[in-house]
Design an enzyme around this catalytic site. Structure first.
Site, PDB file in Angstrom:
ATOM      1  N   HIS A   1       0.684  -0.988  -0.089  1.00 48.06           N
ATOM      2  CA  HIS A   1       0.098   0.012   0.134  1.00 48.06           C
ATOM      3  C   HIS A   1       0.886   1.399   0.184  1.00 48.06           C
ATOM      4  O   HIS A   1       0.511   2.169  -0.652  1.00 48.06           O
ATOM      5  CB  HIS A   1      -1.027  -0.001   0.989  1.00 48.06           C
ATOM      6  CG  HIS A   1      -2.192  -1.007   0.940  1.00 48.06           C
ATOM      7  ND1 HIS A   1      -2.412  -1.960   2.055  1.00 48.06           N
ATOM      8  CD2 HIS A   1      -2.831  -1.206  -0.169  1.00 48.06           C
ATOM      9  CE1 HIS A   1      -3.347  -2.716   1.363  1.00 48.06           C
ATOM     10  NE2 HIS A   1      -3.647  -2.416   0.284  1.00 48.06           N
TER      11      HIS A   1
ATOM     12  N   ASP B   1     -18.260  -1.311 -11.783  1.00 52.80           N
ATOM     13  CA  ASP B   1     -17.129  -2.031 -12.361  1.00 52.80           C
ATOM     14  C   ASP B   1     -16.098  -0.643 -12.940  1.00 52.80           C
ATOM     15  O   ASP B   1     -16.714   0.463 -13.722  1.00 52.80           O
ATOM     16  CB  ASP B   1     -17.743  -2.408 -13.779  1.00 52.80           C
ATOM     17  CG  ASP B   1     -16.799  -3.254 -14.461  1.00 52.80           C
ATOM     18  OD1 ASP B   1     -15.431  -2.988 -14.337  1.00 52.80           O
ATOM     19  OD2 ASP B   1     -17.047  -4.161 -15.396  1.00 52.80           O
ATOM     20  N   GLY B   2     -15.114  -0.874 -12.460  1.00 47.72           N
ATOM     21  CA  GLY B   2     -14.104   0.504 -12.846  1.00 47.72           C
ATOM     22  C   GLY B   2     -13.930   0.895 -14.228  1.00 47.72           C
ATOM     23  O   GLY B   2     -13.719   1.811 -14.732  1.00 47.72           O
TER      24      GLY B   2
ATOM     25  N   ASP C   1      -5.591  -0.597  -8.189  1.00 50.68           N
ATOM     26  CA  ASP C   1      -5.318  -1.667  -7.114  1.00 50.68           C
ATOM     27  C   ASP C   1      -5.861  -2.831  -7.188  1.00 50.68           C
ATOM     28  O   ASP C   1      -7.024  -3.398  -6.557  1.00 50.68           O
ATOM     29  CB  ASP C   1      -5.467  -0.941  -5.883  1.00 50.68           C
ATOM     30  CG  ASP C   1      -5.268  -1.473  -4.719  1.00 50.68           C
ATOM     31  OD1 ASP C   1      -4.815  -2.548  -4.562  1.00 50.68           O
ATOM     32  OD2 ASP C   1      -5.535  -1.056  -3.476  1.00 50.68           O
TER      33      ASP C   1
ATOM     34  N   PRO D   1     -11.721 -11.979 -13.314  1.00 48.31           N
ATOM     35  CA  PRO D   1     -12.414 -10.730 -13.490  1.00 48.31           C
ATOM     36  C   PRO D   1     -11.840  -9.537 -13.626  1.00 48.31           C
ATOM     37  O   PRO D   1     -12.294  -8.750 -14.144  1.00 48.31           O
ATOM     38  CB  PRO D   1     -13.328 -10.879 -12.098  1.00 48.31           C
ATOM     39  CG  PRO D   1     -12.729 -11.858 -11.042  1.00 48.31           C
ATOM     40  CD  PRO D   1     -11.962 -12.720 -12.206  1.00 48.31           C
TER      41      PRO D   1
HETATM   42  N1  AG3 Z   1      -3.882  -6.682  -4.896  1.00 43.28           N
HETATM   43  C1  AG3 Z   1      -2.822  -7.389  -5.621  1.00 43.28           C
HETATM   44  C2  AG3 Z   1      -2.678  -8.877  -4.645  1.00 43.28           C
HETATM   45  C3  AG3 Z   1      -2.164  -9.662  -5.833  1.00 43.28           C
HETATM   46  C4  AG3 Z   1      -1.421 -10.885  -4.994  1.00 43.28           C
HETATM   47  N2  AG3 Z   1      -1.770 -12.282  -5.788  1.00 43.28           N
HETATM   48  C5  AG3 Z   1      -1.530 -13.534  -5.213  1.00 43.28           C
HETATM   49  N3  AG3 Z   1      -1.486 -13.641  -4.125  1.00 43.28           N
HETATM   50  N4  AG3 Z   1      -1.605 -14.400  -6.292  1.00 43.28           N
HETATM   51  C6  AG3 Z   1      -3.801  -6.400  -3.601  1.00 43.28           C
HETATM   52  C7  AG3 Z   1      -5.016  -5.703  -2.977  1.00 43.28           C
HETATM   53  C8  AG3 Z   1      -4.564  -4.907  -1.737  1.00 43.28           C
HETATM   54  N5  AG3 Z   1      -5.220  -3.537  -1.765  1.00 43.28           N
END
Ligand code: AG3
Length: 290
Positions: A62, A137-138, A155, A162
């Protein structure tokens, strides 16, 4: 009895954590949502069985997805987060007093509700008056935006299932249009060790639209391979030379991973990645640091 959770990163590799208990388990209209409590990494949010955040290491992701673009922009006032329903990116945005507008577009409202309940340290910012949340949906939302944001942060989950549309050229063109003239976009781009190809495709898709594209890395122990990447694309700003140095230094007093030195060094790519990127016959590294 011992309980263990494994996320399989491939048929032959996985990450395994010892679990105290399962806290939440629900099929939403979009995905399977689970929250586990682990012994060493605290609570874990899983979407479709993949680790999205853990209490212990979420700060790395983050902070890095938020502070790098914000400190590289001359004076950001408005920011759009696509995904990020857990609120971690919002929490980091709120460290920047100059931001007047923080919009979050998350497709799954149940992620927001569950994180408000079970991850208060991560989701605390979601109730701030500067933050406007839309559950939609973004990809559809961004189509109606024209020069409306200084920074856009994507993010998202992995580029499979999806979220796949969030990594395509047509979406990045809409992102370009939604950004102001000094706009910057950042997307998480997976583990470049696990899949150099996926990372390279994201880089190429963004660089076919934006004048300046670069990539930076961070260490996130609970993500596949631990080596994680982000791609940053901008209309004008250079991600290193335009970093607001004094501002980044001050910010570094309130972060656990990000600081002005990490901001610079994170863009230094190992050769197995940098050699994939050339610009006008110049190597990527010379091009970025010239
Ligand atoms: N988004 C990315 C997480 C990807 C992790 N992938 C996995 N474990 N295969 C995280 C969102 C946090 N706000």
């Amino acid at each position: 009895m011992e309980l263990w959770f494994t996320e399989k990163h491939s048929p032959n590799i996985g990450l395994t954590l010892k679990i105290k208990r399962c806290i939440f388990h629900k099929k939403t209209s979009c995905q399977q949502l689970d929250i586990l409590e682990s012994l060493d990494y605290g609570k874990i949010l899983l979407l479709d069985g993949l680790v999205m955040i853990t209490e212990r290491d979420e700060f790395v992701y983050h902070e890095m997805i938020t502070h790098v673009p914000i400190t590289a922009h001359p004076d950001p006032k408005s920011i759009l987060i696509i995904g990020g329903g857990d609120g971690g990116t919002v929490r980091e945005c709120l460290k920047h007093a100059g931001l007047e507008r923080i919009d979050l577009v998350e497709i799954d409202g149940e992620v927001i509700d569950a994180c408000k309940k079970f991850f208060p340290e991560v989701s605390q910012g979601l109730n701030d008056p500067k933050v406007k949340i839309r559950v939609e949906d973004g990809i559809k939302f961004i189509k109606g935006q024209h020069k409306n944001y200084d920074i856009i942060i994507i993010d998202s989950t992995d580029p499979i299932g999806p979220a796949v549309g969030l990594f395509e050229k047509t979406f990045y063109q809409d992102v370009f249009n939604a950004l102001n003239t000094d706009g910057i976009v950042v997307t998480q781009s997976g583990s470049p060790f696990q899949s150099t190809e996926t990372w390279l495709n994201i880089f190429k898709n963004l660089s076919s639209i934006f004048p300046k594209t670069s990539s930076y890395l961070a260490f996130i122990p609970t993500y596949p391979s631990g080596l994680w990447s982000f791609v940053l694309a901008s209309k004008t700003a250079h991600p290193i030379k335009d970093m607001r140095y004094d501002y980044a230094r001050q910010l570094g007093a309130r972060t656990k991973y990000y600081n002005h030195a990490i901001h610079k060094s994170a863009f230094s790519l190992p050769n197995f990645l940098s050699t994939q990127l050339t610009s006008n016959g110049q190597t990527y590294i010379d091009h970025l640091h010239e």
